[in-house]
Design an enzyme around this catalytic site. Structure first.
Site, PDB file in Angstrom:
ATOM      1  N   HIS A 233       0.776  -1.006  -0.133  1.00 37.59           N
ATOM      2  CA  HIS A 233      -0.063   0.220   0.155  1.00 37.59           C
ATOM      3  C   HIS A 233       0.860   1.395  -0.030  1.00 37.59           C
ATOM      4  CE1 HIS A 233      -2.970   2.982   1.157  1.00 37.59           C
ATOM      5  NE2 HIS A 233      -4.007   1.922   1.255  1.00 37.59           N
TER       6      HIS A 233
ATOM      7  N   ARG B  27      -6.029  10.112   0.066  1.00 35.67           N
ATOM      8  CA  ARG B  27      -5.683  10.628  -1.427  1.00 35.67           C
ATOM      9  C   ARG B  27      -7.136  10.868  -2.188  1.00 35.67           C
ATOM     10  NH1 ARG B  27      -2.529   6.297  -3.811  1.00 35.67           N
ATOM     11  NH2 ARG B  27      -2.803   5.244  -1.850  1.00 35.67           N
TER      12      ARG B  27
HETATM   13  O1  MEZ Z   1      -8.981  -2.055  -0.321  1.00 36.41           O
HETATM   14  C1  MEZ Z   1      -8.202  -1.805   0.558  1.00 36.41           C
HETATM   15  O2  MEZ Z   1      -7.183  -2.312   0.586  1.00 36.41           O
HETATM   16  C2  MEZ Z   1      -8.590  -0.471   1.311  1.00 36.41           C
HETATM   17  C3  MEZ Z   1     -10.064  -0.109   1.208  1.00 36.41           C
HETATM   18  C4  MEZ Z   1      -7.779  -0.077   1.797  1.00 36.41           C
HETATM   19  C5  MEZ Z   1      -7.564   1.458   2.204  1.00 36.41           C
HETATM   20  O3  MEZ Z   1      -6.739   2.111   1.814  1.00 36.41           O
HETATM   21  O4  MEZ Z   1      -8.375   1.875   2.993  1.00 36.41           O
END
Ligand code: MEZ
Length: 535
Positions: free
Chosen positions: A318, A338
């Site tokens: 992420h 974001r």
């Molecule tokens: O789908 C995801 O991983 C999610 C919703 C994560 C996030 O950034 O909140």
């Protein structure tokens, strides 16, 4: 609290803010994306992977930490176990008590099946509750499952199994309605329509959210529903091996009672693996946004009985994990930050990537900014990070937006004396999701008869990169599909004698492949010795 040096750097962010507000940052071309991914995405770091020496995927590259577990000894090796008197005897055994497991349990029960959910920690302790920003579903008038499909495929670099991506988007609107009808409190306008936002790589605003705790809200309702319908669920009892019958069909699992350390046999006509992800394996030394129980157990269990892995060499980092303060290092800063307009900036206060590029591209661009271009911000704990300019959110949407739509983020940072309405925050990629897993079909079936997989342990839906909000959708869609199919299929299953012969065969294959190891798997719980897991 920011250090004095960081405070000085924040002035550069403030200096460019107003001018940035009026300027759209360009998106990358396909060639630029390809270049940054190959040079900086961790999936392309050869040293992070090795080829498997045995099993269906022999010769295929997987992360070394996963390979170590797939090439480890069974916990049951050399353990005599009486399979003839099972402690539990059910129609559908569901291994894992997160969103996918709970959704499967509800659907199987609705079809009259006797269901047992077994879970490693507590019912609901899972990555589902760690998903913050939202769940996709094409239910708005300007949207359609077809548009959603194109986004899913584009995000996955067109490598996704098409039939799985199609099933995901087709069931999307129904999944949102199902959750809403069950009582999930989605954000709504005054007239009752759902509030929706964009995520990285979406062509329409289709992210439905409950503030920034969407997964926790969904899990709250699913767990209640499992309990209301009196579905049997056993906590602290991970499955440590699947059981087959004499015909090679899935026929249950051996459970480990974590309290008494006893092994118990659960016999079942159908088995659904819903064990979640692998973040706690800390691939390539990355911190993780994952739940404590995310140790790839389902992949190990499935692989040992011969189920195939797909896209196991592609991991999602992420883009925005916490880089500072150290106490919450690696925790998730939801993509919704974001979506609402916060932009990533380098040490000079300059934007270097479009804020809603897909996750793989955004993560690679942040790594490049820090280690390729030397434009990251040094944190007091050796690492680097980039700014995420959160005060922009209220400049765009008005005062009070952060408190209303990102209350979890606000509270998390406040504990450390940081007010993200006033100051930017420091972020760096964190290990978030396994894009691949055990190959399934549209009903969640694997190639092993009567063995299903749902949720993050399943592979093929997202190809080589998943978009935000499609994981919460996938646990609901494929959890329900697997539960419904298993709940029907169990009626025609006549089990033969139970066996663990495949475990002995796997042990023999390890020896034949020259693998010498004293590791055992599944890992069950991560070890935090010297900062990383070791057996
Ligand atoms: O789908 C995801 O991983 C999610 C919703 C994560 C996030 O950034 O909140």
């Amino acid at each position: 609290m920011f250090t004095a040096e960081m405070r000085e750097l924040i002035k550069k962010v403030e200096a460019t803010r107003t001018q940035r507000l009026g300027t759209a940052f360009p998106r990358m071309s396909p060639e630029e994306k390809d270049e940054v991914l190959k040079a900086y995405h961790p999936d392309y770091r050869e040293s992070g992977f090795r080829a498997l020496s045995l099993g269906v995927n022999r010769g295929d590259k997987v992360p070394v930490e996963l390979a170590d577990l797939l090439e480890a000894n069974s916990r049951l090796a050399g353990q005599p176990l009486d399979l003839s008197r099972p402690a539990y005897d059910v129609d559908v055994l569901i291994v894992g008590g997160g969103g996918a497991g709970a959704a499967a349990a509800l659907e199987a029960t609705a079809r009259g099946a006797k269901v047992l959910v077994v879970t490693k920690l507590r019912l609901g302790d899972a990555n589902t509750v760690m998903a913050e920003g939202g769940i996709q579903g094409a239910d708005k008038p300007d949207d359609s499952p077809a548009l959603h499909y194109l986004d899913v495929m584009g995000g996955g670099h067109y490598t996704n199994k098409k039939e799985l991506a199609a099933a995901l988007v087709k069931d999307g609107p129904g999944a949102i309605k199902w959750l809403n009808d069950l009582g999930v409190m989605f954000d709504k306008e005054k007239d009752g329509t759902m509030v929706t936002t964009h995520g990285g790589g979406t062509s329409r605003k289709r992210m439905h959210a409950a503030a920034d705790y969407t997964g926790a809200e969904i899990m709250r309702v699913l767990r209640d529903e499992v309990q209301n319908r009196r579905i049997e669920a056993i906590d602290f009892s991970p499955a440590v091996e699947l059981i087959l019958d004499a015909d090679g069909k899935a026929a249950g699992a051996v459970l480990l009672n974590l309290e008494t350390q006893e092994y118990l046999v659960a016999r079942a006509k159908t088995v659904i693996l819903a064990t979640g992800g692998a973040g706690r394996l800390h691939y390539q030394g990355f911190p993780t946004s994952n739940h404590y129980g995310a140790t790839a157990d389902g992949l190990v269990l499935g692989y040992r009985v011969g189920a195939e892995l797909v896209f196991a060499d592609t991991i999602q980092y992420h883009p925005t994990g916490v880089a500072y303060p150290a106490q919450i290092f690696g925790a998730l800063v939801t993509e919704k930050v974001r979506s609402l307009g916060a932009t990533p900036l380098n040490i000079d206060g300059e934007q270097f990537v479009y804020h809603l590029e897909t996750r793989d591209v955004a993560a690679a661009a942040i790594i490049r900014e820090c280690y390729g271009r030397n434009k990251g911000i040094q944190t007091p704990t050796e690492g680097q990070g980039v700014w995420l300019d959160t005060p922009l959110i209220e400049m765009i949407h008005g005062e009070g937006t952060i408190e209303k739509r990102l209350p979890g983020m606000l509270r998390m940072y406040r504990k450390f004396g940081i007010d993200l309405r006033k100051d930017p925050i420091l972020v760096y990629p964190t290990l978030h999701y396994q894009n691949g897993g055990l190959l399934i079909d549209e009903h969640g079936r694997t190639s092993i008869p009567n063995l299903y997989v749902a949720g993050e342990a399943a592979g093929g839906i997202h190809g080589r990169n998943r978009l935000m909000g499609n994981s919460l959708l996938d646990i609901i869609v494929f959890g329900r599909r697997a539960g419904a199919h298993a709940g029907e299929a169990c009626r025609n299953v006549r089990l033969k004698a139970l066996t663990l012969d495949h475990v002995a065969k796997y042990q023999q294959a390890l020896a034949d492949s020259g693998v010498v190891t004293d590791r055992v798997s599944p890992l069950v719980l991560p070890h935090y010795t010297h900062g990383r897991h070791e057996d």
